[in-house]
Design a protein around this motif. Structure first.
Motif: not given
Length: 315
Positions: A245-250, A264-270, A284-299
């Motif tokens: 999936h795609k992160h909202a942050i970064q 825990r190990v991650e792979l991320a695109n360069a 700065v991200w708010t708590e409400a914004e983070r509760k929306k999930g990742q970039a495409w809505g994955l919780k």
């Protein structure tokens, strides 16, 4: 120029050394520079240093230490003086390791051990590992997920604001993005010492542990590498925790798994953003914004907030 050049390596502890080594080499796709006496010095195919992951046999799991390379010997001396003046716990100088020279070890307020060094050992590939192009560190080998380079490490801390002060004093790092919770606390910070958007993240500890690891990440060239890796992990019985999936942050494309010992190990695109603006202000991200999930809505799944290594006794 920053006194610190980049994240150099992360030591990961495992109580299942043989299984973890098999995962990191055959499945995850790192190369072994040296393996002896329950320690493996590993690297991705385009890491220029002798190792970026040190895998150590232990009775527990988690992170042993995090190594950063200084920009020069003079820069190393400046950072050591700043750390000592700030009063952070220090372990002093070591003679170095198989992959680097003399190093200075110290601790953050939460029990994580760091080291700074300058003299390093570069990759010297054997004939069968030499790349076709001389500007690559070694041959692309296509074994397992086969990431290109180390990217970042994420640590857990009870007080992210205090950890932020530590990173400023010890490394001269800057914050690129952060989460501010409704209660005023900082829930997470993403730090950089160069033009990458981040090489270390710290998020709030929810497991009542100390000095714990959230994850270590290696970078691939493109999203398709991560989609292929998901199938490789599936075929090898690796626990896929969340993603792809795609992160909202970064904004990175991600996949999280647990290696056999539970780290825990991650792979991320360069293809993450570069931070070129010298006057960049943290996003700065708010708590409400983070509760929306990742970039495409994955919780964000619950284990992402609670699972770290070593595990804690919930009683």
């Amino acid at each position: 120029m920053s006194d610190i050049a980049h994240l150099g390596h992360v030591e990961v502890l495992t109580d299942r050394f043989d299984d973890s080594l098999d995962f990191f080499t055959r499945v995850y796709g790192l190369k072994a520079s040296l393996v002896e006496d329950g320690v493996a010095w590993l690297r991705a195919w385009d890491d220029y240093e002798f190792h970026t992951l040190k895998l150590t046999r232990s009775e527990t799991t988690g992170v042993g230490h995090i190594g950063y390379r200084a920009a020069s010997r003079e820069a190393l001396a400046r950072r050591v003086a700043a750390i000592e003046a700030a009063g952070y716990p220090t372990q002093g100088w070591t003679d170095g390791d198989a992959g680097h020279g003399r190093a200075f070890r110290f601790e953050d307020p939460f029990g994580h051990v760091f080291e700074l060094y300058y003299d390093t050992r570069r990759v010297e590939p054997e004939a069968d590992d030499r790349p076709a192009l001389k500007n690559m560190a070694s041959r692309f080998h296509a074994q397992g997920a086969c990431p290109r380079r180390i990217d970042h490490v994420n640590l857990l801390a009870d007080d992210v604001s205090e950890f932020r002060r530590f990173m400023d004093v010890a490394f001269g790092s800057r914050v690129t993005e952060m989460i501010r919770l409704d209660n005023g606390r900082i829930g997470g910070c993403w730090f950089t010492v160069n033009n990458k958007t981040y090489d270390l993240a710290c998020t709030e500890e929810h497991g009542r542990g100390g000095g714990r690891l959230h994850h270590v990440t290696y970078a691939t060239d493109q999203r398709e590498d991560i989609l292929r890796a998901a199938d490789i992990f599936l075929e090898n019985g690796v626990h896929i925790e969340t993603g792809p999936h795609k992160h909202a942050i970064q904004g990175t494309f991600f996949l999280y798994v647990w290696e056999p010992a539970g780290n825990r190990v991650e792979l991320a695109n360069a293809g993450a953003r570069l931070m070129l603006a010298p006057d960049h202000e943290p996003i700065v991200w708010t708590e409400a914004e983070r509760k929306k999930g990742q970039a495409w809505g994955l919780k964000t799944i619950e284990s992402f907030h609670t699972h770290g290594t070593p595990p804690v006794d919930e009683t």
